[in-house]
Scaffold this motif. Structure first.
Motif, PDB file in Angstrom:
ATOM      1  N   MET A   1      63.034  62.352  -4.215  1.00 49.27           N
ATOM      2  CA  MET A   1      62.492  61.888  -2.952  1.00 49.27           C
ATOM      3  C   MET A   1      61.938  63.058  -2.162  1.00 49.27           C
ATOM      4  O   MET A   1      62.544  64.121  -2.101  1.00 49.27           O
ATOM      5  N   LYS A   2      60.774  62.847  -1.510  1.00 47.90           N
ATOM      6  CA  LYS A   2      60.138  63.934  -0.786  1.00 47.90           C
ATOM      7  C   LYS A   2      60.703  64.062   0.621  1.00 47.90           C
ATOM      8  O   LYS A   2      59.985  63.982   1.610  1.00 47.90           O
ATOM      9  N   VAL A   3      62.021  64.287   0.725  1.00 43.43           N
ATOM     10  CA  VAL A   3      62.653  64.347   2.033  1.00 43.43           C
ATOM     11  C   VAL A   3      62.119  65.518   2.832  1.00 43.43           C
ATOM     12  O   VAL A   3      61.761  65.389   3.998  1.00 43.43           O
ATOM     13  N   LEU A   4      62.057  66.703   2.218  1.00 44.07           N
ATOM     14  CA  LEU A   4      61.621  67.876   2.947  1.00 44.07           C
ATOM     15  C   LEU A   4      60.175  67.751   3.368  1.00 44.07           C
ATOM     16  O   LEU A   4      59.802  68.102   4.489  1.00 44.07           O
ATOM     17  N   ILE A   5      59.307  67.239   2.479  1.00 43.07           N
ATOM     18  CA  ILE A   5      57.909  67.036   2.842  1.00 43.07           C
ATOM     19  C   ILE A   5      57.813  66.094   4.021  1.00 43.07           C
ATOM     20  O   ILE A   5      57.060  66.322   4.970  1.00 43.07           O
ATOM     21  N   ALA A   6      58.584  65.028   3.973  1.00 40.62           N
ATOM     22  CA  ALA A   6      58.541  64.067   5.071  1.00 40.62           C
ATOM     23  C   ALA A   6      58.956  64.715   6.374  1.00 40.62           C
ATOM     24  O   ALA A   6      58.341  64.506   7.417  1.00 40.62           O
ATOM     25  N   ILE A   7      60.001  65.533   6.344  1.00 44.25           N
ATOM     26  CA  ILE A   7      60.476  66.171   7.562  1.00 44.25           C
ATOM     27  C   ILE A   7      59.439  67.136   8.112  1.00 44.25           C
ATOM     28  O   ILE A   7      59.178  67.185   9.304  1.00 44.25           O
ATOM     29  N   LEU A   8      58.815  67.889   7.236  1.00 43.11           N
ATOM     30  CA  LEU A   8      57.879  68.897   7.708  1.00 43.11           C
ATOM     31  C   LEU A   8      56.567  68.306   8.185  1.00 43.11           C
ATOM     32  O   LEU A   8      55.875  68.911   9.002  1.00 43.11           O
ATOM     33  N   ARG A 296      55.469  51.759  -7.124  1.00 41.12           N
ATOM     34  CA  ARG A 296      56.635  52.179  -7.902  1.00 41.12           C
ATOM     35  C   ARG A 296      56.955  53.658  -7.765  1.00 41.12           C
ATOM     36  O   ARG A 296      58.087  54.080  -8.029  1.00 41.12           O
ATOM     37  N   PHE A 297      55.985  54.456  -7.336  1.00 41.37           N
ATOM     38  CA  PHE A 297      56.202  55.902  -7.259  1.00 41.37           C
ATOM     39  C   PHE A 297      56.077  56.411  -5.828  1.00 41.37           C
ATOM     40  O   PHE A 297      55.894  57.595  -5.590  1.00 41.37           O
ATOM     41  N   ASN A 298      56.201  55.498  -4.870  1.00 35.48           N
ATOM     42  CA  ASN A 298      56.015  55.844  -3.462  1.00 35.48           C
ATOM     43  C   ASN A 298      57.329  56.335  -2.861  1.00 35.48           C
ATOM     44  O   ASN A 298      58.262  55.557  -2.647  1.00 35.48           O
ATOM     45  N   GLU A 299      57.380  57.612  -2.545  1.00 33.55           N
ATOM     46  CA  GLU A 299      58.624  58.225  -2.070  1.00 33.55           C
ATOM     47  C   GLU A 299      58.657  58.452  -0.563  1.00 33.55           C
ATOM     48  O   GLU A 299      59.377  59.290  -0.063  1.00 33.55           O
ATOM     49  N   SER A 363      62.140  54.544   1.330  1.00 31.86           N
ATOM     50  CA  SER A 363      61.913  54.824   2.739  1.00 31.86           C
ATOM     51  C   SER A 363      60.669  54.109   3.271  1.00 31.86           C
ATOM     52  O   SER A 363      60.616  52.883   3.275  1.00 31.86           O
ATOM     53  N   ALA A 364      59.641  54.843   3.717  1.00 34.17           N
ATOM     54  CA  ALA A 364      58.422  54.209   4.222  1.00 34.17           C
ATOM     55  C   ALA A 364      57.724  53.419   3.122  1.00 34.17           C
ATOM     56  O   ALA A 364      56.973  52.480   3.410  1.00 34.17           O
ATOM     57  N   GLY A 365      57.970  53.777   1.857  1.00 35.09           N
ATOM     58  CA  GLY A 365      57.477  52.954   0.763  1.00 35.09           C
ATOM     59  C   GLY A 365      58.126  51.583   0.782  1.00 35.09           C
ATOM     60  O   GLY A 365      57.502  50.572   0.426  1.00 35.09           O
ATOM     61  N   GLU A 366      59.371  51.531   1.225  1.00 31.79           N
ATOM     62  CA  GLU A 366      60.089  50.257   1.303  1.00 31.79           C
ATOM     63  C   GLU A 366      59.667  49.439   2.523  1.00 31.79           C
ATOM     64  O   GLU A 366      59.499  48.224   2.427  1.00 31.79           O
ATOM     65  N   THR A 367      59.500  50.101   3.667  1.00 31.52           N
ATOM     66  CA  THR A 367      59.033  49.351   4.834  1.00 31.52           C
ATOM     67  C   THR A 367      57.605  48.864   4.603  1.00 31.52           C
ATOM     68  O   THR A 367      57.233  47.768   5.040  1.00 31.52           O
ATOM     69  N   GLY A 368      56.802  49.669   3.895  1.00 31.55           N
ATOM     70  CA  GLY A 368      55.459  49.229   3.543  1.00 31.55           C
ATOM     71  C   GLY A 368      55.486  48.025   2.624  1.00 31.55           C
ATOM     72  O   GLY A 368      54.698  47.081   2.773  1.00 31.55           O
ATOM     73  N   CYS A 386      64.796  51.368  -3.472  1.00 32.95           N
ATOM     74  CA  CYS A 386      65.936  52.289  -3.453  1.00 32.95           C
ATOM     75  C   CYS A 386      66.986  51.944  -2.383  1.00 32.95           C
ATOM     76  O   CYS A 386      68.163  52.145  -2.590  1.00 32.95           O
ATOM     77  N   GLY A 387      66.538  51.470  -1.215  1.00 32.31           N
ATOM     78  CA  GLY A 387      67.496  51.126  -0.163  1.00 32.31           C
ATOM     79  C   GLY A 387      67.689  52.196   0.887  1.00 32.31           C
ATOM     80  O   GLY A 387      68.781  52.338   1.426  1.00 32.31           O
ATOM     81  N   TYR A 388      66.604  52.964   1.209  1.00 26.02           N
ATOM     82  CA  TYR A 388      66.648  53.951   2.294  1.00 26.02           C
ATOM     83  C   TYR A 388      65.699  53.453   3.380  1.00 26.02           C
ATOM     84  O   TYR A 388      64.523  53.766   3.348  1.00 26.02           O
ATOM     85  N   PHE A 389      66.179  52.717   4.344  1.00 29.83           N
ATOM     86  CA  PHE A 389      65.286  52.171   5.367  1.00 29.83           C
ATOM     87  C   PHE A 389      65.348  52.935   6.679  1.00 29.83           C
ATOM     88  O   PHE A 389      64.316  53.221   7.289  1.00 29.83           O
ATOM     89  N   SER A 390      66.536  53.241   7.162  1.00 32.08           N
ATOM     90  CA  SER A 390      66.653  53.908   8.457  1.00 32.08           C
ATOM     91  C   SER A 390      65.878  55.223   8.469  1.00 32.08           C
ATOM     92  O   SER A 390      65.781  55.922   7.464  1.00 32.08           O
ATOM     93  N   ASP A 391      65.335  55.557   9.649  1.00 31.70           N
ATOM     94  CA  ASP A 391      64.735  56.876   9.810  1.00 31.70           C
ATOM     95  C   ASP A 391      65.819  57.951   9.756  1.00 31.70           C
ATOM     96  O   ASP A 391      67.014  57.660   9.855  1.00 31.70           O
ATOM     97  N   MET A 392      65.374  59.178   9.594  1.00 32.80           N
ATOM     98  CA  MET A 392      66.301  60.307   9.516  1.00 32.80           C
ATOM     99  C   MET A 392      66.462  60.937  10.901  1.00 32.80           C
ATOM    100  O   MET A 392      65.499  61.454  11.468  1.00 32.80           O
ATOM    101  N   LEU A 393      67.647  60.871  11.433  1.00 33.22           N
ATOM    102  CA  LEU A 393      67.939  61.519  12.703  1.00 33.22           C
ATOM    103  C   LEU A 393      68.321  62.969  12.422  1.00 33.22           C
ATOM    104  O   LEU A 393      69.338  63.236  11.791  1.00 33.22           O
TER     105      LEU A 393
END
Length: 455
Positions: A1-8, A296-299, A363-368, A386-393
Motif C-alpha cells: 500500500m502506498k501509505v507514505l506516498i499518500a501522506i506526502l 484491482r491495483f488501486n492502492e 483506502s480511496a480505491g475502496e471509497t471510489g 482490503c477494508g481500509y476506509f477511515s482516513d489516517m489521523l
C-alpha cells in the motif's frame, strides 16, 4: 500500500483529501483569521489545536493529558491553510519534493476538505494545561501519549474486539525510565498490532511499521500484479493503451470494442490536473458504450479523485457514502456527513459498467469503488476490497515519533460499515496462479461477458 506516498502528497491531519472548494462554500467571505490577533481553535474530534497569528499557523497534537507541537505553516487570505514543516524525526517532508501541504480552508471555525467535509473547531482562550507538555524523550511519557491517543481517537475498538485498557495494564509495566528507544518502539508496535488496523502506522527511522498483517490474497496480488497487468494489455487490448497522470490512469479499447480503464492510484491532489486527464480520456473513448473499470491495483490516495471518476458516469446527483469522526467514547461519533457524486462536466454515455476489485483495492480505491457501486448500470466483480476506509489521523509523540491511526467511520448508502471486512463484489471471481502463468484472466473474461448484455 502506498501509505507514505499518500501522506506526502495528501497531507492533512486527517487524510481526507486536499481542499477543492465545495459548491455550497464558494460565496463565503474570507475568514477573519488574517489579522494580527492570536487565535486558538480546538478541533471536535481529530485531536488538534490551531494557533493562528497573522498569516502564521502552528498546529498541536493533544489529548486530555498531553500537548505536543506538530508543525507549522501559513493561512492565506481566502482561508487556505498550508503546512510547511512537521516536527517529526523521520524527515518525511524532506524526502518529498513538495514544499507545502494543504490542510483545508478555514472559515470561522470550520475546516473544509476536498469532499466538502467539514471539521468543526471551537475558539479557546488558552492552550490547555496538561500533564505532558512539549517534547520529551522520556519513555513513560511517550508510552502514555501513544496509548491515550488511541484511547481517545481510534474508531474501531468494538469492531476489533480489543480491550485497550487491558492492553495498557499488560504493557505499561514494561516501560521505565531506562527503556531504550528501540525497546519502546517494539512495545508500541506490539500494542497497536493487536488492532490489525490498515491505517495505523508507526513511521520509524528505519521505515514504516504497520498494524495490519497482510492476508494471503493480498500477498498473492502484490506478487502477481505486474504479470496480471501485462496479461491484460497483451491479451485483451486492441492496440496500445494510453497513460495519464504518470500512469495513475491507463486506458484503451478491448478487442471487443469496449473501454478498459485501469486506475492504479488516486494519489494526485491537483484537481485541475485530474480534470484535464479525465477530459482527455472522455474524448479518446467517446465512441465506447460499455466500460470496464479495473480497480484491482488501486492502492488509494484522494477520496475526491474517486468521486470524479464516478461523476463521469453519473446522470444525476447521487449519494456515494457517509463519513463521521469519533468525538467521545468508543461509540460516540459526529453526525454523518453525506458525500455525493456530482455529474461531471465531461461525461461518458454508458450502457453497461463493470468494476473489477481485489484485496489490493485499498483506502480511496475502496471509497471510489463504493461511489461507483452506488450508480445504476454498475456491476462489481472479483474479490472483496482490503477494508481500509477511515482516513489516517497523523499524530506526533513527545519524542517526535510520527504515527497514524483510524479515527473515522465511512458507511455505504445503506449505512453499512465495511471497515476491516472489505467491500464485497456483486459476483465473486477468483484468479489463480495457473491462470496468470497461462496469460489468462477469468475476471476480465467475466467482465467481457457481462458487457455483452443489452442494457
Amino acid at each position: 500500500m502506498k501509505v507514505l506516498i499518500a501522506i506526502l502528497t495528501l497531507l492533512t491531519f486527517s487524510m481526507s483529501g486536499t481542499y477543492v472548494q465545495a459548491k455550497e462554500n464558494r460565496k463565503q467571505p474570507p475568514p477573519a483569521t488574517a489579522a494580527t490577533e492570536r487565535q486558538l481553535w480546538q478541533s471536535k474530534g481529530y485531536g488538534h489545536i490551531l494557533e493562528i497569528e497573522g498569516q502564521s499557523v502552528k498546529v498541536y497534537s493533544y489529548t486530555k493529558d498531553s500537548l505536543v507541537p506538530f508543525g507549522k505553516g501559513n493561512i492565506e487570505n481566502n482561508g487556505d491553510i498550508y503546512i510547511n514543516e512537521i516536527y517529526d524525526n523521520t524527515k518525511s517532508l524532506e524526502q518529498s519534493n513538495t514544499p507545502r501541504f494543504p490542510m483545508g480552508r478555514f472559515v470561522n471555525g470550520s475546516l473544509t476538505d476536498g469532499l466538502g467535509y467539514v471539521q468543526h473547531l471551537k475558539r479557546i482562550d488558552n492552550l490547555p494545561k496538561v500533564k505532558y507538555n512539549g517534547f520529551s524523550n522520556d519513555p513513560v511519557q511517550n508510552f502514555e501519549v501513544f496509548w491515550q491517543s488511541f484511547e481517545e481517537n481510534f474508531s474501531f475498538f468494538p469492531l476489533v474486539k480489543v480491550n485497550w485498557k487491558e492492553v495498557y495494564k499488560e504493557y505499561r509495566p514494561k516501560v521505565g525510565a531506562d527503556t531504550s528507544e528501540k525497546e519502546l518502539e517494539d512495545i508500541l508496535t506490539q500494542m497497536f498490532q493487536k488492532l490489525n488496523d490498515g491505517h495505523s502506522v508507526i513511521f520509524g527511522k528505519k521505515g514504516m511499521i504497520f498494524s495490519k498483517t497482510k492476508v494471503e490474497r493480498e500477498e498473492f496480488f502484490e506478487a502477481n500484479s505486474k504479470s496480471m497487468q501485462r496479461n491484460v494489455e497483451d491479451g485483451y487490448m486492441k492496440g496500445a493503451v494510453k497513460s495519464k497522470l504518470d500512469g495513475r490512469i491507463v486506458y484503451g479499447q478491448t478487442k471487443s470494442g469496449g473501454a478498459y480503464i485501469k486506475l492504479i492510484g488516486f494519489d494526485e491532489s491537483d484537481p485541475q490536473k485530474i480534470d484535464q486527464a479525465l477530459a482527455e480520456m472522455v474524448q479518446d473513448l467517446a465512441n465506447c458504450r460499455n466500460f470496464m473499470i479495473d480497480m484491482r491495483f488501486n492502492e488509494g490516495g484522494e477520496d475526491f479523485f474517486g468521486l470524479k471518476i464516478a461523476g463521469l458516469f453519473a446522470e444525476k446527483r447521487k449519494l456515494a457514502y457517509a463519513k463521521q469522526v469519533r468525538t467521545g467514547g468508543y461509540e460516540q461519533f459526529s453526525k454523518p456527513t453525506q458525500v455525493y457524486i456530482e455529474p461531471g462536466a465531461k461525461q461518458f454515455s454508458a450502457d453497461n459498467i463493470v468494476v473489477l476489485t481485489s484485496p489490493l483495492t485499498v483506502s480511496a480505491g475502496e471509497t471510489g469503488t463504493m461511489a461507483l457501486k452506488a450508480l445504476d448500470k454498475v456491476t462489481v466483480i472479483g474479490e472483496k476490497t482490503c477494508g481500509y476506509f477511515s482516513d489516517m489521523l497523523l499524530r506526533l509523540l513527545p519524542n517526535k515519533q510520527l504515527f497514524s491511526l483510524s479515527n473515522e467511520r465511512y458507511t455505504s448508502p445503506d449505512c453499512t460499515n465495511y471497515e476491516q471486512r472489505g467491500l464485497p463484489p456483486d459476483e465473486k471471481i477468483m484468479i489463480k496462479q495457473a491462470d496468470i502463468d497461462a496469460g489468462k484472466d477469468p475476471v476480465m473474461n467475466r467482465a467481457l461477458e457481462l458487457l455483452k448484455k443489452k442494457p
